[in-house]
Motif scaffolding. Structure first.
Motif, short mmCIF file in Angstrom:
data_model
loop_
_atom_site.label_atom_id
_atom_site.label_comp_id
_atom_site.label_asym_id
_atom_site.label_seq_id
_atom_site.Cartn_x
_atom_site.Cartn_y
_atom_site.Cartn_z
N ARG A 65 -9.05 1.42 10.72
CA ARG A 65 -8.92 2.07 12.02
C ARG A 65 -9.02 1.05 13.14
NH1 ARG A 65 -7.12 6.93 12.89
NH2 ARG A 65 -8.55 7.18 14.64
N PRO A 66 -8.34 1.30 14.28
CA PRO A 66 -8.43 0.38 15.41
C PRO A 66 -9.83 0.37 16.02
CG PRO A 66 -6.59 1.92 15.67
CD PRO A 66 -7.44 2.42 14.55
N ARG A 67 -10.14 -0.74 16.63
CA ARG A 67 -11.37 -0.86 17.40
C ARG A 67 -11.04 -1.72 18.63
NH1 ARG A 67 -16.81 -0.03 16.00
NH2 ARG A 67 -18.30 -1.13 17.32
N LEU B 48 -2.02 -0.42 11.12
CA LEU B 48 -3.18 -0.73 10.28
C LEU B 48 -3.16 0.09 9.01
CD1 LEU B 48 -6.02 -1.11 12.96
CD2 LEU B 48 -4.69 -2.91 11.83
N ALA B 49 -2.67 1.33 9.10
CA ALA B 49 -2.54 2.15 7.89
C ALA B 49 -1.53 1.52 6.93
CB ALA B 49 -2.13 3.56 8.26
N ILE C 85 -1.91 2.82 21.08
CA ILE C 85 -3.03 3.10 20.17
C ILE C 85 -2.49 3.75 18.90
CG2 ILE C 85 -5.12 4.46 19.80
CD1 ILE C 85 -5.71 4.21 22.77
N ALA C 86 -1.55 4.70 19.08
CA ALA C 86 -0.96 5.36 17.91
C ALA C 86 -0.17 4.37 17.07
CB ALA C 86 -0.06 6.51 18.37
N PRO D 25 -2.22 -4.51 20.96
CA PRO D 25 -1.64 -3.97 19.74
C PRO D 25 -0.29 -4.65 19.45
CG PRO D 25 -2.46 -2.19 21.12
CD PRO D 25 -2.53 -3.45 21.96
N THR E 189 -2.60 2.30 15.14
CA THR E 189 -3.17 3.10 14.05
C THR E 189 -2.22 3.15 12.86
OG1 THR E 189 -4.40 4.45 15.65
CG2 THR E 189 -4.09 5.38 13.45
N ARG E 190 -0.95 3.37 13.12
CA ARG E 190 0.04 3.41 12.04
C ARG E 190 0.22 2.04 11.39
NH1 ARG E 190 2.59 7.23 15.71
NH2 ARG E 190 3.87 5.58 16.65
#
Length: 296
Positions: free
Chosen positions: A91-93, A79-80, A72-73, A16, A76-77
């Motif tokens: 969303r993450p993958r 990518l948003a 991960i969080a 990330p 997520t933020r």
């Protein structure tokens, strides 16, 4: 008459924050154009250094070893922040599922001996898992790293190596169907863009930061660049996504530079650069300005 299938873009990254640092503008641009974008991250970045005190005890070395979950969080933020307003955020993958393989840490670090470290994984297992991801998604374009892994991190190098190994298997799988093999690009920094960005920032270096010295930041000769993606309209989104990775990245108040935990200034590029490696380098027509441009 049926609608044309959406264009698909797959970006392969080690940890990330790599997705935003290297390709954040490209992600935001193609999401805005309606492309089906997938960011596939190989590890959770458990071995990252943490900036500041608030989350410092999450680190793996002598801490709670909870940094991966927190990142991960952050991803997520980020990518948003790169996703168009009003749309469902990207969303993450994670390759093999979140936490399947672990951040190996820098070359020579004890973390590379962890049994779940990515560098300890069976190479063919990683390749086979990646092949299944690529075939299932059916991308038109795949983005990976160069053979140096950008700056030599073992996980980055492994992302490159497994991509190279996976693509012939992908082509063999697709040969029996109607899908074309994807174009493959390496994400790189153009030397002149790096030099220009550093020159522009020289008069506004934040307190505590330093400008890089020779070879601190990797780059490629301009002549090797095959593709330049204009992301000027998405620099603010990219800066916001970098801010989302707050344990790893600090963004200057200007919004045009950032630094990692080493406090070495780096430009936020308004054009992102790539080298086309497959099906093959374009021989004419100058640089591509679209990853989905037809092959010569």
């Amino acid at each position: 008459m049926s609608e044309a299938a959406p264009r698909r873009l797959l970006l392969l990254h080690a940890h990330p924050d790599d997705e935003t640092i290297m390709t954040g503008g490209t992600i935001a641009r193609y999401l805005a154009e309606g492309v089906d974008v997938r960011v596939l991250t190989f590890t959770l970045g458990e071995e990252g250094e943490v900036i500041g005190d608030e989350w410092a005890q999450l680190v793996a070395d002598g801490g709670a070893d909870q940094l991966g979950g927190y990142r991960i969080a952050e991803l997520t933020r980020a990518l948003a922040a790169l996703s168009p307003s009003g749309s469902a955020p990207l969303r993450p993958r994670f390759l093999g599922g979140a936490g399947h393989w672990r951040d190996s840490g820098m070359a020579g670090a004890p973390s590379a001996e962890h049994p779940r470290a990515l560098v300890q994984a069976g190479f063919d297992d990683v390749v086979a898992t990646l092949v299944e991801e690529i075939v299932a998604f059916g991308p038109d374009v795949v983005i990976t790293y160069d053979n140096a892994g950008t700056y030599g991190h073992p996980d980055h190098k492994l992302v490159h190596e497994t991509t190279v190994a996976a693509m012939p298997r992908v082509r063999d799988r697709l040969a029996t169907g109607s899908s074309r093999p994807p174009k493959v690009y390496e994400s790189v920094s153009e030397r002149s863009a790096l030099e220009s960005g550093l020159a522009a920032a020289a008069g506004r270096v934040p307190d505590g930061w330093t400008l890089p010295v020779a070879d601190d930041l990797p780059s490629h000769a301009d002549s090797s660049i095959t593709t330049e993606i204009d992301v000027r309209d998405f620099v603010e989104a990219k800066a916001a996504a970098l801010r989302a990775h707050a344990t790893q990245v600090t963004v200057a108040s200007s919004g045009t530079e950032y630094a990692l935990s080493n406090n070495i200034l780096q430009p936020i590029f308004d054009r992102e650069h790539f080298i086309l490696t497959s099906p093959g380098r374009r021989e004419s027509g100058g640089r591509e300005t679209d990853l989905f441009a037809a092959d010569d």
